[in-house]
Design a protein around this motif. Structure first.
Motif, PDB file in Angstrom:
ATOM      1  N   ALA A  26      -1.595 -26.183   3.139  1.00  0.00           N
ATOM      2  CA  ALA A  26      -0.315 -25.724   2.597  1.00  0.00           C
ATOM      3  C   ALA A  26       0.506 -26.943   2.219  1.00  0.00           C
ATOM      4  CB  ALA A  26       0.429 -24.867   3.624  1.00  0.00           C
ATOM      5  N   GLY A  27       1.476 -26.754   1.314  1.00  0.00           N
ATOM      6  CA  GLY A  27       2.287 -27.886   0.895  1.00  0.00           C
ATOM      7  C   GLY A  27       3.303 -27.489  -0.157  1.00  0.00           C
ATOM      8  N   THR A  28       3.520 -28.380  -1.131  1.00  0.00           N
ATOM      9  CA  THR A  28       4.486 -28.167  -2.203  1.00  0.00           C
ATOM     10  C   THR A  28       3.804 -27.477  -3.380  1.00  0.00           C
ATOM     11  OG1 THR A  28       5.668 -30.155  -1.525  1.00  0.00           O
ATOM     12  CG2 THR A  28       6.160 -29.314  -3.704  1.00  0.00           C
ATOM     13  N   GLY A  29       4.567 -26.630  -4.075  1.00  0.00           N
ATOM     14  CA  GLY A  29       4.031 -25.916  -5.219  1.00  0.00           C
ATOM     15  C   GLY A  29       4.210 -26.668  -6.519  1.00  0.00           C
ATOM     16  N   ASP A  30       4.298 -25.913  -7.612  1.00  0.00           N
ATOM     17  CA  ASP A  30       4.398 -26.520  -8.942  1.00  0.00           C
ATOM     18  C   ASP A  30       5.752 -27.179  -9.175  1.00  0.00           C
ATOM     19  OD1 ASP A  30       1.846 -25.568  -9.435  1.00  0.00           O
ATOM     20  OD2 ASP A  30       2.578 -23.689 -10.304  1.00  0.00           O
ATOM     21  N   GLU A  31       6.798 -26.721  -8.486  1.00  0.00           N
ATOM     22  CA  GLU A  31       8.122 -27.318  -8.581  1.00  0.00           C
ATOM     23  C   GLU A  31       8.499 -27.914  -7.223  1.00  0.00           C
ATOM     24  OE1 GLU A  31       9.711 -27.585 -11.353  1.00  0.00           O
ATOM     25  OE2 GLU A  31       8.328 -26.337 -12.518  1.00  0.00           O
ATOM     26  N   PRO A  32       9.395 -28.923  -7.210  1.00  0.00           N
ATOM     27  CA  PRO A  32       9.732 -29.577  -5.937  1.00  0.00           C
ATOM     28  C   PRO A  32      10.285 -28.632  -4.876  1.00  0.00           C
ATOM     29  CG  PRO A  32      10.516 -30.889  -7.786  1.00  0.00           C
ATOM     30  CD  PRO A  32      10.041 -29.594  -8.348  1.00  0.00           C
TER      31      PRO A  32
END
Length: 535
Positions: free
Chosen positions: A181-187
């Motif tokens: 899991a982590g950051t998506g397409d935008e910050p």
């Protein structure tokens, strides 16, 4: 100290010099059609001139009508700050926390950026961010100024996913799949992804509302994630369908970097360090809540909540109490350790106030203990019942609420979770040293110093090179695998401390490696998932 309009700073200095040579403590002006408002968050938060600032900003925003505006503040104001304003800002830009944190709440972007000259409290490397105003939106870039290096050759597979490589991040094994899991397409967005263990091929990937800093928890057929604003969600492991969502009561003040805790009856505890919530992992139904145990403070906590037998333990350096125990079935407070100063301290001597009484205290500064007993990282429980915590300059062990032993270390900001091998506890004790102690006595078994430097500064407030160690080690069979900020996984004999070999990854490593029978899987600080063969 007494707080007044002219004597409110931590060091007792007056604001006169600022106002004489720089300007007013709250102000507004226009740039390219965008109205910019700045407040003195420090005095507003402490209630010194809150009424004056509230009146001023209401008048200021009322005067601009429907024009777009943003707020500059040292820290996120409480949600009550925005309730009586004529219009909402497009964005709130803050410092104070020294983290990479972008979220959206009720249409407002809240943007916190890593420090430009030193590593942040969330172990982000020194960096900056570009904020773009295009006449319609205020858009933050990802942190810039951090050099990105390719993964070294020889990997079985690698995938660039912006997965969380923070100290509580990393991959989770579920059958023949790897969950990250982590950051998506935008910050300001998040993402949960499932990859094949053998080939790294994506099986599914689902977007989430906010970035996720910690690795997920797996309970039966559910993947439980916990985003940086304190919201939690459950996903079906087979196809990524979001089954339920549980929202934080205070997403502006919850800075959650820790792993969800799973109690013995499969209740998932989320929300730390804000309001704890115990949830049914299948339905998301709340079983109980526990109020924030500590005042709002800008030391990003990494300790999390851990199950130790029939107790849930939590703590937040550098605040008091040092450790709080709550009952996992009901959420009732059990005991706390305030200021243990000697080995053998019994919990019965430290229950003068329950954790519930701490929750209503407002003055965080009166509960500070920078170099003492409050855990800076998650503890780990040995099969004998002993729980070992990393603290500020200490490694300490408790059993049934009693302090068994305390060993001094050189780790002020090292939230790595200790690991066990037989009757040894193995922990990072400096940025270059890993040590093993006997669990019951704390006597030293071995200590190993590693050479090499981190590729980038990741220890908070450090601006120059330091040693490679900080993250949690993983023990598999007879080997310790330590993530290295020098871009290597370090393999050490768990019984003797003999250095065996290293695995070249090429990017900084903070998250603990996942070890299987034939491979090691890591998530780098660049968000790349890498698998290498163990042989």
């Amino acid at each position: 100290m007494s707080l007044t309009d002219t004597d409110y700073l931590i060091n007792g200095s007056s604001s006169d010099l600022w106002e004489r040579h720089v300007g007013p403590r709250w102000y507004s002006h226009d740039i390219a059609g965008l109205h910019i408002v700045a407040i003195d968050w420090n005095t507003w938060e402490r209630g010194i001139d809150r009424v004056r600032q509230d009146r001023w900003i209401r008048n200021d925003i009322d005067a601009i009508g429907d024009r777009p505006w943003i707020l500059l503040a040292h820290d996120n104001p409480h949600a009550s700050f925005f309730r009586n304003l004529p219009t909402k800002p497009l964005a709130v830009l803050t410092g104070h926390w020294h983290t990479d944190r972008v979220t959206t709440h009720q249409g407002i972007r809240f943007i916190n950026t890593p420090s430009a000259l030193f590593a942040g409290l969330d172990h982000s490397a020194p960096s900056s961010r570009i904020i773009t105003w295009d006449g319609i939106e205020v858009k933050p870039s990802a942190p810039i100024g951090v050099p990105r290096t390719p993964v070294s050759g020889g990997a079985l597979w690698s995938r660039s996913l912006q997965a969380s490589g923070r100290t509580a991040g990393g991959p989770v094994l579920c059958g023949d799949a790897v969950i990250v899991a982590g950051t998506g397409d935008e910050p300001e967005s998040g993402r949960v992804t499932v990859l094949g263990l053998t080939d790294g091929e994506q099986r599914w990937s689902t977007a989430f509302d906010h970035p996720i800093a910690a690795r997920p928890a797996v309970v039966g057929n559910m993947i439980i994630v916990h985003d940086i604003a304190g919201n939690a969600a459950g996903f079906d492991v087979t196809d990524g369908t979001r089954v339920w969502t549980d929202f934080s009561a205070d997403p502006l003040r919850d800075w959650c970097l820790t792993v969800p805790a799973v109690s013995s009856d499969d209740v998932v505890v989320v929300g730390y360090p804000g309001t704890l919530r115990a949830l049914d992992p299948v339905t998301g139904e709340r079983r109980w809540t526990f109020p924030r145990p500590w005042p709002h403070f800008n030391n990003v906590p990494h300790t999390g909540v851990m199950l130790a037998g029939d107790e849930l333990l939590l703590g937040a350096a550098p605040l008091r109490p040092a450790l709080v125990a709550i009952e996992p079935q009901t959420g009732e407070p059990m005991w706390q350790l305030d200021s243990p100063s000697a080995e053998g301290t019994d919990r019965s001597a430290a229950v003068a106030a329950t954790p519930l009484s701490v929750a209503v205290r407002d003055d965080a500064m009166s509960h500070l203990d920078w170099f003492g007993w409050s855990p800076v990282g998650p503890g780990n429980r040995h099969r004998s019942g002993v729980t070992v915590f990393p603290a500020s300059g200490h490694l300490w062990a408790i059993d049934d609420g009693k302090i068994l032993w305390d060993r001094e270390t050189s780790t002020v900001y090292a939230p790595g979770q200790p690991a066990f091998h037989g009757d040894l506890v193995i922990a990072v004790t400096s940025d270059r040293r890993m040590s093993a102690y006997h669990v019951r006595t704390g006597s030293a078994a071995w200590s190993l110093e590693l050479e090499g430097d981190a590729l980038l500064p990741h220890i908070p407030f450090r601006r120059t090179a330091h040693g490679p160690l900080m993250g949690s080690p993983t023990v598999e069979k007879n080997t310790v695998y330590a993530p290295g900020m020098d871009g290597r996984i370090h393999a050490v004999n768990a019984a003797t401390g003999r250095y065996e070999r290293s695995y070249e990854i090429g990017q900084s490593l903070l998250a603990p490696p996942l070890a299987t029978d034939d491979r090691l899987i890591v998530v780098t600080t660049d968000g790349t998932v890498v698998a290498v063969g163990r042989d």
